[in-house]
Design an enzyme around this catalytic site. Sequence first.
Site, PDB file in Angstrom:
ATOM      1  N   ASP A   1       0.780  -1.256   0.000  1.00  0.00           N
ATOM      2  CA  ASP A   1       0.000   0.000   0.000  1.00  0.00           C
ATOM      3  C   ASP A   1       0.806   1.298   0.000  1.00  0.00           C
ATOM      4  O   ASP A   1       0.453   2.244   0.728  1.00  0.00           O
ATOM      5  CB  ASP A   1      -0.973   0.004   1.188  1.00  0.00           C
ATOM      6  CG  ASP A   1      -1.982  -1.142   1.135  1.00  0.00           C
ATOM      7  OD1 ASP A   1      -1.883  -1.982   0.232  1.00  0.00           O
ATOM      8  OD2 ASP A   1      -2.861  -1.191   2.015  1.00  0.00           O
TER       9      ASP A   1
ATOM     10  N   SER B   1     -15.381   0.676   5.299  1.00  0.00           N
ATOM     11  CA  SER B   1     -14.360   1.237   6.208  1.00  0.00           C
ATOM     12  C   SER B   1     -14.422   2.760   6.265  1.00  0.00           C
ATOM     13  O   SER B   1     -13.728   3.375   7.062  1.00  0.00           O
ATOM     14  CB  SER B   1     -12.960   0.791   5.779  1.00  0.00           C
ATOM     15  OG  SER B   1     -12.517   1.523   4.653  1.00  0.00           O
TER      16      SER B   1
ATOM     17  N   HIS C   1     -10.573   6.967   1.321  1.00  0.00           N
ATOM     18  CA  HIS C   1      -9.187   6.901   0.846  1.00  0.00           C
ATOM     19  C   HIS C   1      -9.076   5.776  -0.172  1.00  0.00           C
ATOM     20  O   HIS C   1      -9.860   4.828  -0.161  1.00  0.00           O
ATOM     21  CB  HIS C   1      -8.229   6.631   2.018  1.00  0.00           C
ATOM     22  CG  HIS C   1      -8.501   5.315   2.692  1.00  0.00           C
ATOM     23  ND1 HIS C   1      -9.491   5.170   3.632  1.00  0.00           N
ATOM     24  CD2 HIS C   1      -7.949   4.093   2.525  1.00  0.00           C
ATOM     25  CE1 HIS C   1      -9.527   3.902   4.023  1.00  0.00           C
ATOM     26  NE2 HIS C   1      -8.605   3.217   3.360  1.00  0.00           N
TER      27      HIS C   1
ATOM     28  N   LYS D   1      -6.887  -5.026  -3.125  1.00  0.00           N
ATOM     29  CA  LYS D   1      -7.606  -5.631  -1.992  1.00  0.00           C
ATOM     30  C   LYS D   1      -8.646  -4.675  -1.417  1.00  0.00           C
ATOM     31  O   LYS D   1      -8.615  -3.473  -1.690  1.00  0.00           O
ATOM     32  CB  LYS D   1      -6.621  -6.049  -0.908  1.00  0.00           C
ATOM     33  CG  LYS D   1      -5.920  -4.859  -0.302  1.00  0.00           C
ATOM     34  CD  LYS D   1      -4.932  -5.302   0.748  1.00  0.00           C
ATOM     35  CE  LYS D   1      -4.111  -4.144   1.231  1.00  0.00           C
ATOM     36  NZ  LYS D   1      -4.883  -3.097   1.898  1.00  0.00           N
TER      37      LYS D   1
ATOM     38  N   GLU E   1     -14.034  -5.130   5.071  1.00  0.00           N
ATOM     39  CA  GLU E   1     -12.714  -4.539   5.252  1.00  0.00           C
ATOM     40  C   GLU E   1     -11.702  -5.674   5.080  1.00  0.00           C
ATOM     41  O   GLU E   1     -11.980  -6.827   5.438  1.00  0.00           O
ATOM     42  CB  GLU E   1     -12.589  -3.896   6.643  1.00  0.00           C
ATOM     43  CG  GLU E   1     -11.209  -3.316   6.960  1.00  0.00           C
ATOM     44  CD  GLU E   1     -10.728  -2.232   5.988  1.00  0.00           C
ATOM     45  OE1 GLU E   1     -10.659  -2.495   4.767  1.00  0.00           O
ATOM     46  OE2 GLU E   1     -10.389  -1.132   6.449  1.00  0.00           O
TER      47      GLU E   1
ATOM     48  N   ALA F   1       0.334   0.578   6.301  1.00  0.00           N
ATOM     49  CA  ALA F   1       0.867   1.120   7.530  1.00  0.00           C
ATOM     50  C   ALA F   1       1.237  -0.055   8.446  1.00  0.00           C
ATOM     51  O   ALA F   1       0.544  -1.062   8.463  1.00  0.00           O
ATOM     52  CB  ALA F   1      -0.197   1.999   8.206  1.00  0.00           C
TER      53      ALA F   1
ATOM     54  N   CYS G   1      -2.179  -2.701   7.540  1.00  0.00           N
ATOM     55  CA  CYS G   1      -2.050  -3.599   6.403  1.00  0.00           C
ATOM     56  C   CYS G   1      -0.747  -4.389   6.405  1.00  0.00           C
ATOM     57  O   CYS G   1      -0.727  -5.546   5.996  1.00  0.00           O
ATOM     58  CB  CYS G   1      -2.276  -2.837   5.112  1.00  0.00           C
ATOM     59  SG  CYS G   1      -4.025  -2.369   4.971  1.00  0.00           S
TER      60      CYS G   1
HETATM   61  C1  VGL Z   1      -4.765   0.812   5.684  1.00  0.00           C
HETATM   62  C2  VGL Z   1      -6.215   1.920   7.080  1.00  0.00           C
HETATM   63  C3  VGL Z   1      -7.232   1.776   6.174  1.00  0.00           C
HETATM   64  C4  VGL Z   1      -3.378   0.327   5.422  1.00  0.00           C
HETATM   65  C5  VGL Z   1      -5.770   0.651   4.760  1.00  0.00           C
HETATM   66  O1  VGL Z   1      -2.987   0.180   4.231  1.00  0.00           O
HETATM   67  O2  VGL Z   1      -2.630   0.078   6.395  1.00  0.00           O
HETATM   68  N1  VGL Z   1      -4.991   1.427   6.837  1.00  0.00           N
HETATM   69  N2  VGL Z   1      -7.011   1.133   5.020  1.00  0.00           N
HETATM   70 ZN    ZN Z   2      -8.407   1.184   3.414  1.00  0.00          ZN
END
Ligand code: VGL
Ligand code: ZN
Length: 194
Positions: free
Chosen positions: A16, A66, A77, A102, A109, A137, A141
């Site tokens: 990500d 989410s 996002h 994904k 989620e 993060a 993820c």
């Molecule tokens: C993520 C929060 C929401 C990530 C994805 O990629 O860590 N965090 N969606």
């Molecule tokens: Zn997300």
Amino acid sequence: MKYKISGKEDALIIVDVQIDFCPGGALPVPEGDKIIPVLNEYIRRFDAAGALIVATRDWHPPNHISFRDYGGLWPPHCVQGTKGAEFHPELRLPNRTLIISKATDPEKEAYSGFEGTDLNERLRGVGVKRVFVGGLATEYCVKNTVLDALKYGFEVFLLEDAVKGIDANPGDVERAIKEMLEKGAKKLTLMDVE
Ligand code: VGL
Ligand code: ZN
């Protein structure tokens, strides 16, 4: 500890590294972009060894569960097809990178790159045994991808110098790293791979 990258059995998994997760994006990880030069060096080494390179991306529909307006925790996002969902422009992904999208189901989620995707089959299909995971993060993820990789039986390495977290509650990142290591992941840095 030194690890020699195997073109056959190793895969680099970049989680990500998208515009929305970097400073200026919709859900920024503080200093999220700082890991990009380090990831580029991992990419260079894995590419040179001929190893599989995977990039996961959060790829939500506009009404994803989410998102706050739909009962979730987060601002909108990484909406499919938007600028914010693109990989960060400084991330130098080779053309042969396997891209895994994904959390595409509006009702589910999925923090892990394995959840609701064919990532496990794709890795097994080419004989991957070890995975090296970095990106964003750390406590969401990255952590869930690492824990799933362990469950699926891969040997898992956390790229300590190429992950960043949100740390909404101070200590979240530290706890996440501790959990990954306790469950069997090993950590390493650029110095350890050649
Ligand atoms: C993520 C929060 C929401 C990530 C994805 O990629 O860590 N965090 N969606
Ligand atoms: Zn997300």
